[in-house]
Design a protein around this motif. Structure first.
Motif, PDB file in Angstrom:
ATOM      1  N   GLY A   1      -3.304  16.919  -6.125  1.00  7.99           N
ATOM      2  CA  GLY A   1      -3.160  15.913  -4.861  1.00  7.99           C
ATOM      3  C   GLY A   1      -3.095  16.507  -3.636  1.00  7.99           C
ATOM      4  O   GLY A   1      -2.997  17.794  -3.327  1.00  7.99           O
ATOM      5  N   GLU A   2      -3.465  15.710  -2.431  1.00  5.62           N
ATOM      6  CA  GLU A   2      -3.712  16.033  -1.169  1.00  5.62           C
ATOM      7  C   GLU A   2      -2.421  15.848  -0.271  1.00  5.62           C
ATOM      8  O   GLU A   2      -2.275  16.573   0.705  1.00  5.62           O
ATOM      9  N   GLY A   3      -1.657  15.315  -0.979  1.00  2.00           N
ATOM     10  CA  GLY A   3      -0.215  14.993  -0.315  1.00  2.00           C
ATOM     11  C   GLY A   3       0.801  14.713  -1.185  1.00  2.00           C
ATOM     12  O   GLY A   3       0.592  14.612  -2.658  1.00  2.00           O
ATOM     13  N   THR A   4       2.143  14.529  -0.660  1.00  2.07           N
ATOM     14  CA  THR A   4       3.403  14.423  -1.613  1.00  2.07           C
ATOM     15  C   THR A   4       3.694  15.857  -2.137  1.00  2.07           C
ATOM     16  O   THR A   4       2.603  16.826  -1.901  1.00  2.07           O
TER      17      THR A   4
ATOM     18  N   THR B   1      -0.136  10.092  -7.530  1.00  2.00           N
ATOM     19  CA  THR B   1      -1.212  10.977  -7.439  1.00  2.00           C
ATOM     20  C   THR B   1      -1.484  11.900  -6.417  1.00  2.00           C
ATOM     21  O   THR B   1      -2.348  12.693  -6.533  1.00  2.00           O
ATOM     22  N   GLY B   2      -0.735  11.665  -5.366  1.00  2.00           N
ATOM     23  CA  GLY B   2      -0.997  12.549  -4.187  1.00  2.00           C
ATOM     24  C   GLY B   2      -2.324  12.127  -3.363  1.00  2.00           C
ATOM     25  O   GLY B   2      -2.669  13.014  -2.560  1.00  2.00           O
TER      26      GLY B   2
ATOM     27  N   GLU C   1       4.979   4.581   3.887  1.00  2.00           N
ATOM     28  CA  GLU C   1       4.228   5.927   4.417  1.00  2.00           C
ATOM     29  C   GLU C   1       5.494   7.035   4.489  1.00  2.00           C
ATOM     30  O   GLU C   1       5.510   7.593   5.097  1.00  2.00           O
ATOM     31  N   ILE C   2       6.211   6.639   3.365  1.00  2.00           N
ATOM     32  CA  ILE C   2       7.280   7.722   3.494  1.00  2.00           C
ATOM     33  C   ILE C   2       6.926   9.123   3.004  1.00  2.00           C
ATOM     34  O   ILE C   2       7.637   9.983   3.556  1.00  2.00           O
ATOM     35  N   HIS C   3       5.679   9.335   2.458  1.00  2.00           N
ATOM     36  CA  HIS C   3       5.386  10.523   2.235  1.00  2.00           C
ATOM     37  C   HIS C   3       4.482  11.222   3.324  1.00  2.00           C
ATOM     38  O   HIS C   3       3.792  12.374   3.202  1.00  2.00           O
TER      39      HIS C   3
ATOM     40  N   LEU D   1       0.927  -1.120   0.094  1.00  2.00           N
ATOM     41  CA  LEU D   1      -0.064   0.031  -0.142  1.00  2.00           C
ATOM     42  C   LEU D   1       0.870   1.101   0.095  1.00  2.00           C
ATOM     43  O   LEU D   1       1.616   1.158   0.852  1.00  2.00           O
ATOM     44  N   CYS D   2       0.636   2.251  -0.868  1.00  2.00           N
ATOM     45  CA  CYS D   2       1.518   3.419  -0.875  1.00  2.00           C
ATOM     46  C   CYS D   2       0.502   4.586  -0.461  1.00  2.00           C
ATOM     47  O   CYS D   2      -0.550   4.854  -0.630  1.00  2.00           O
TER      48      CYS D   2
END
Length: 399
Positions: A321-324, A180-181, A207-209, A173-174
């Motif tokens: 994106g919401e993250g990264t 996509t963020g 969960e690196i990001h 799981l990314c």
């Protein structure tokens, strides 16, 4: 003056000039010719956070360049996670690993065997395919849905295929999702845990990001949702504080997976750099203000990219994106074929990641790195627009 966050810390993305950046010798700045703007690999155009620089300088002054020891990194991550995500875990359920991908490989060795399947959500970070296959495992894709979110039906089908004949299987799981963020919700992750448990699939969350979630969203650690007790998470300060060259990461086991993680060979823990542990620990403990300023700058760049695409490349579909610090751009309407990154590089002298290595759903897409100055971002999109035929710049509503 550089933009600053509410606490007055300057935006790290506005601190370095293009001339400063071109003095760097890392992959981002040495892979392409000097006239190319590199907005591809996940390196950020930022100076090192001062607390991290100070910790490294002191270590070098002391000659503290031996082997890592103790749980200082795990303790720092636990305190950071408790404050940011309301997640607590003991250091006894962690293992020091060289980096997130090598940690993933070691965890997959614990829960799967040769020929077993690993499920991934495409399009996804290309090393998921490369490392899993090199390990001798099969990749089964469970595509994201049309909105770029986890698709329960696709997961159910992939889990069923992965466990056919009673074989062991894992789900990589990314979270947040690269490219996509997407930031997965608590309900989505709880559904993942329930489906995985029902099929006997072991969840390994990258969960690196996780520290890089932008305003309007919230990171939910996978190991905090009901049913995640047999799962694992891999985390590092490398992405959020730009420490990829200082190797160190942590594997965290769910409460029912601690014995398996404890069985990881001791020599795996010899791979991380002692300077990496020092740097990552300093980041998590003393550079959270720097991180908050970075997040504010990334949010500004996220909005700026949307404005630039609307004005200069309206044919590009982009869901912010919401993250990264990554943006996933659908360029299929531009007439540039399956690999638009090649055209942007050849005609516009901008280096982006081709979508093709990201698996099913990557053709016609590019990944763009937002972690740069607004000036470089503006110039990059201008160059991208110059590489597109006039017809490709029209919106779909144009005659």
């Amino acid at each position: 003056m550089p933009a600053a966050d509410a606490g007055g810390t300057p935006d790290p993305l506005r601190r370095l000039t293009l001339a400063d950046l071109r003095r760097r010798t890392s992959m981002k700045w040495r892979t392409y010719e000097p006239d190319v703007l590199p907005l591809w690999v996940a390196e950020m155009d930022v100076p090192l956070a001062e607390p991290v620089a100070e910790a490294l300088t002191e270590a070098v002054r002391l000659g503290d360049t031996g082997y890592p020891a103790g749980t200082v990194y795990a303790d720092a991550l636990r305190d950071f996670a408790r404050h940011r995500w309301d997640w607590d875990f003991p250091a006894s359920r962690t293992a020091l690993v060289p980096d997130v991908m090598l940690g993933i490989v070691e965890v997959l060795k614990l829960v799967t065997g040769p020929g077993d399947a690993v499920v991934v959500n495409c399009p996804v970070y290309p090393p998921f395919y490369q490392f899993v296959r090199h390990l001798g495992r099969r990749v089964i894709e469970a595509p994201l849905d049309a909105a770029g979110r986890l698709d329960p039906a696709a997961l159910e089908s992939a889990f069923a295929r992965a466990t056919e004949g009673g074989r062991r299987a894992a789900y990589l799981l990314c979270s947040p999702h690269n490219p996509t963020g997407t930031v997965h919700t608590e309900d989505e992750l709880a559904d993942v845990a329930a489906r995985a448990a029902a099929r006997g699939v072991r969840v390994v969350a990258d969960e690196i990001h996780a520290p890089l979630v932008l305003p309007g969203a919230r990171h939910v650690p996978y190991l905090t949702v009901p049913g995640s007790e047999t799962g694992f998470a891999l985390l590092s300060a490398s992405k959020a504080w730009n420490l990829a060259g200082l190797k160190a990461a942590l594997a965290v086991a769910g409460s029912a997976a601690a014995r398996e993680l404890a069985a990881m060979p001791e020599e795996v823990g010899h791979g991380p750099s002692h300077l990496g542990v020092i740097a990552h620990t300093a980041a998590l403990r003393h550079a959270t203000g720097w991180l908050d300023s970075l997040l504010a700058g990334l949010d500004r760049n996220r909005r700026l990219l949307g404005e630039l695409l609307t004005r200069l490349l309206p044919g590009v579909r982009h869901r912010p994106g919401e993250g990264t610090f990554l943006a996933w751009l659908d360029c299929r309407a531009l007439g540039l074929g399956d690999d638009p990154a090649a055209a942007f590089l050849d005609r516009g002298r901008v280096a982006l990641n081709s979508g093709l290595p990201f698996g099913t759903g990557g053709a016609g897409h590019v990944r763009l790195n937002l972690a740069t100055s607004p000036e470089i971002l503006q110039e990059a999109v201008r160059r991208m627009a110059s590489a597109v035929p006039d017809t490709g710049r029209r919106t779909r509503e144009d005659p």
